[in-house]
Each structure stands twice: as structure tokens, then as C-alpha cells.
Design a protein around this motif. Structure first.
Motif, PDB file in Angstrom:
ATOM      1  N   GLN A 146       2.937  17.099 -12.877  1.00 40.73           N
ATOM      2  CA  GLN A 146       2.972  18.517 -12.509  1.00 40.73           C
ATOM      3  C   GLN A 146       4.140  19.227 -13.183  1.00 40.73           C
ATOM      4  OE1 GLN A 146       0.436  19.785 -10.565  1.00 40.73           O
ATOM      5  NE2 GLN A 146       1.253  21.729 -11.279  1.00 40.73           N
ATOM      6  N   GLU A 147       5.298  18.569 -13.225  1.00 39.28           N
ATOM      7  CA  GLU A 147       6.466  19.159 -13.884  1.00 39.28           C
ATOM      8  C   GLU A 147       6.232  19.318 -15.385  1.00 39.28           C
ATOM      9  OE1 GLU A 147       9.894  16.871 -12.726  1.00 39.28           O
ATOM     10  OE2 GLU A 147       9.751  17.558 -10.642  1.00 39.28           O
ATOM     11  N   ILE A 148       5.549  18.357 -15.988  1.00 39.87           N
ATOM     12  CA  ILE A 148       5.214  18.472 -17.410  1.00 39.87           C
ATOM     13  C   ILE A 148       4.276  19.650 -17.621  1.00 39.87           C
ATOM     14  CG2 ILE A 148       3.976  17.362 -19.321  1.00 39.87           C
ATOM     15  CD1 ILE A 148       5.136  14.679 -18.229  1.00 39.87           C
ATOM     16  N   ALA A 149       3.258  19.759 -16.777  1.00 42.91           N
ATOM     17  CA  ALA A 149       2.292  20.858 -16.887  1.00 42.91           C
ATOM     18  C   ALA A 149       2.957  22.213 -16.674  1.00 42.91           C
ATOM     19  CB  ALA A 149       1.165  20.663 -15.878  1.00 42.91           C
ATOM     20  N   ASP A 150       3.986  22.258 -15.826  1.00 36.80           N
ATOM     21  CA  ASP A 150       4.697  23.512 -15.546  1.00 36.80           C
ATOM     22  C   ASP A 150       5.771  23.823 -16.586  1.00 36.80           C
ATOM     23  OD1 ASP A 150       3.142  23.755 -13.278  1.00 36.80           O
ATOM     24  OD2 ASP A 150       4.710  23.073 -11.891  1.00 36.80           O
ATOM     25  N   GLY A 151       5.909  22.967 -17.597  1.00 40.43           N
ATOM     26  CA  GLY A 151       6.894  23.203 -18.646  1.00 40.43           C
ATOM     27  C   GLY A 151       8.317  22.867 -18.249  1.00 40.43           C
ATOM     28  N   LYS A 152       8.488  22.054 -17.240  1.00 39.23           N
ATOM     29  CA  LYS A 152       9.834  21.701 -16.775  1.00 39.23           C
ATOM     30  C   LYS A 152      10.367  20.432 -17.438  1.00 39.23           C
ATOM     31  CE  LYS A 152       9.136  23.780 -12.236  1.00 39.23           C
ATOM     32  NZ  LYS A 152       9.020  23.528 -10.795  1.00 39.23           N
ATOM     33  N   ALA A 153       9.585  19.819 -18.298  1.00 38.06           N
ATOM     34  CA  ALA A 153       9.999  18.577 -18.950  1.00 38.06           C
ATOM     35  C   ALA A 153      10.838  18.887 -20.175  1.00 38.06           C
ATOM     36  CB  ALA A 153       8.773  17.759 -19.346  1.00 38.06           C
ATOM     37  N   VAL A 154      11.722  17.968 -20.519  1.00 37.04           N
ATOM     38  CA  VAL A 154      12.557  18.107 -21.704  1.00 37.04           C
ATOM     39  C   VAL A 154      12.287  16.899 -22.580  1.00 37.04           C
ATOM     40  CG1 VAL A 154      14.936  18.175 -22.562  1.00 37.04           C
ATOM     41  CG2 VAL A 154      14.350  19.316 -20.413  1.00 37.04           C
ATOM     42  N   GLU A 155      11.959  17.158 -23.853  1.00 34.67           N
ATOM     43  CA  GLU A 155      11.754  16.067 -24.805  1.00 34.67           C
ATOM     44  C   GLU A 155      12.954  16.023 -25.718  1.00 34.67           C
ATOM     45  OE1 GLU A 155       8.540  14.785 -28.201  1.00 34.67           O
ATOM     46  OE2 GLU A 155       7.845  15.968 -26.501  1.00 34.67           O
ATOM     47  N   ARG A 199       0.835  -1.201   0.000  1.00 35.24           N
ATOM     48  CA  ARG A 199       0.000   0.000   0.000  1.00 35.24           C
ATOM     49  C   ARG A 199       0.873   1.255   0.000  1.00 35.24           C
ATOM     50  NH1 ARG A 199      -1.488   2.586   4.346  1.00 35.24           N
ATOM     51  NH2 ARG A 199      -1.292   0.771   5.702  1.00 35.24           N
ATOM     52  N   LEU A 200       1.915   1.270   0.822  1.00 37.81           N
ATOM     53  CA  LEU A 200       2.817   2.416   0.868  1.00 37.81           C
ATOM     54  C   LEU A 200       3.587   2.570  -0.441  1.00 37.81           C
ATOM     55  CD1 LEU A 200       4.198   2.113   4.502  1.00 37.81           C
ATOM     56  CD2 LEU A 200       2.526   3.754   3.632  1.00 37.81           C
ATOM     57  N   ARG A 201       3.954   1.473  -1.039  1.00 44.39           N
ATOM     58  CA  ARG A 201       4.676   1.517  -2.313  1.00 44.39           C
ATOM     59  C   ARG A 201       3.790   2.119  -3.400  1.00 44.39           C
ATOM     60  NH1 ARG A 201       8.860   2.623  -4.914  1.00 44.39           N
ATOM     61  NH2 ARG A 201       9.400   1.272  -6.621  1.00 44.39           N
ATOM     62  N   VAL A 202       2.522   1.724  -3.440  1.00 43.64           N
ATOM     63  CA  VAL A 202       1.589   2.295  -4.420  1.00 43.64           C
ATOM     64  C   VAL A 202       1.451   3.799  -4.190  1.00 43.64           C
ATOM     65  CG1 VAL A 202      -0.845   2.350  -5.118  1.00 43.64           C
ATOM     66  CG2 VAL A 202       0.325   0.165  -4.886  1.00 43.64           C
ATOM     67  N   CYS A 203       1.346   4.208  -2.929  1.00 46.37           N
ATOM     68  CA  CYS A 203       1.251   5.644  -2.624  1.00 46.37           C
ATOM     69  C   CYS A 203       2.491   6.392  -3.102  1.00 46.37           C
ATOM     70  CB  CYS A 203       1.063   5.861  -1.121  1.00 46.37           C
ATOM     71  SG  CYS A 203      -0.536   5.349  -0.499  1.00 46.37           S
ATOM     72  N   GLU A 204       3.644   5.792  -2.901  1.00 47.80           N
ATOM     73  CA  GLU A 204       4.897   6.410  -3.333  1.00 47.80           C
ATOM     74  C   GLU A 204       4.943   6.559  -4.856  1.00 47.80           C
ATOM     75  OE1 GLU A 204       9.539   5.739  -2.185  1.00 47.80           O
ATOM     76  OE2 GLU A 204       8.403   3.952  -2.723  1.00 47.80           O
ATOM     77  N   ALA A 209       4.979  10.030  -7.148  1.00 48.91           N
ATOM     78  CA  ALA A 209       5.990  10.295  -8.181  1.00 48.91           C
ATOM     79  C   ALA A 209       5.325  10.604  -9.519  1.00 48.91           C
ATOM     80  CB  ALA A 209       6.926   9.094  -8.315  1.00 48.91           C
ATOM     81  N   LEU A 210       4.263   9.877  -9.838  1.00 44.63           N
ATOM     82  CA  LEU A 210       3.531  10.133 -11.077  1.00 44.63           C
ATOM     83  C   LEU A 210       2.895  11.516 -11.044  1.00 44.63           C
ATOM     84  CD1 LEU A 210       2.493   9.148 -13.805  1.00 44.63           C
ATOM     85  CD2 LEU A 210       0.582   8.062 -12.593  1.00 44.63           C
ATOM     86  N   TYR A 211       2.304  11.885  -9.922  1.00 45.22           N
ATOM     87  CA  TYR A 211       1.704  13.210  -9.774  1.00 45.22           C
ATOM     88  C   TYR A 211       2.763  14.293  -9.970  1.00 45.22           C
ATOM     89  CZ  TYR A 211      -0.333  17.349  -7.662  1.00 45.22           C
ATOM     90  OH  TYR A 211      -0.764  18.632  -7.439  1.00 45.22           O
ATOM     91  N   GLN A 212       3.920  14.110  -9.342  1.00 47.15           N
ATOM     92  CA  GLN A 212       4.994  15.094  -9.461  1.00 47.15           C
ATOM     93  C   GLN A 212       5.470  15.218 -10.906  1.00 47.15           C
ATOM     94  OE1 GLN A 212       8.469  14.209  -7.115  1.00 47.15           O
ATOM     95  NE2 GLN A 212       9.449  16.144  -7.603  1.00 47.15           N
TER      96      GLN A 212
END
Length: 84
Positions: free
Chosen positions: A62-71, A47-52, A56-59
Motif C-alpha cells: 500500500q505504501e508503494i502504491a501511495d508513492g511513499k517508498a524510496v528507492e 497462524r497468527l504469525r502468518v497473519c502478521e 505487513a506485506l499488505y501495508q
């Protein structure tokens, strides 16, 4: 949270962990009076691993939405890292 002493663990083994986890999800293992480790059953760990992973997926989203991703290609990525 219940604490299992290292001495109790040494003498009683897994039975001491079973007893500690009977009424709670996790327990400390203390060494010389200091809490050093945490034990838990597999269900709690999973359960804790799934939460972790969800955090990480949420983060990442969020970074993609904020334009911090590099393709970039693998080669471009390696070159960029070499320059750091």
C-alpha cells in the motif's frame, strides 16, 4: 478465555496449560489476579504469525502504491538516515 493462575502453573506445570488449551486456542496466565500472559499451541501461534506477516506485506504494498517508498542504494540509505 480460561485463565491459569501462576500458582496453578507452578504446582501443575505444563499439565495446567494442556488442560486450558483442550477446548480453546489460547489461555491467559494470571498473576495476583491480573492477566499478564497468553499461552497458545504452536499451530495457533504459526497462524497468527502468518497473519502478521501478510498484514505487513499488505501495508508495504500500500505504501508503494501511495508513492511513499524510496528507492536508493545502501550508501544513499545510510546517508539519509544519518541526516535524521
Amino acid at each position: 478465555m480460561k485463565a491459569i493462575t501462576a500458582n496453578e502453573l507452578k504446582t501443575r506445570g505444563v499439565a495446567s496449560i494442556d488442560a486450558a488449551l483442550k477446548d480453546q486456542d489460547e489461555a491467559f496466565i494470571s498473576v495476583r489476579g491480573k492477566d499478564c500472559y497468553v499461552v497458545m499451541d504452536v499451530e495457533t501461534y504459526n497462524r497468527l504469525r502468518v497473519c502478521e506477516l501478510e498484514a505487513a506485506l499488505y501495508q508495504a504494498r500500500q505504501e508503494i502504491a501511495d508513492g511513499k517508498a524510496v528507492e536508493e542504494s545502501v550508501e544513499e540509505h545510510i546517508e539519509r538516515i544519518k541526516k535524521l
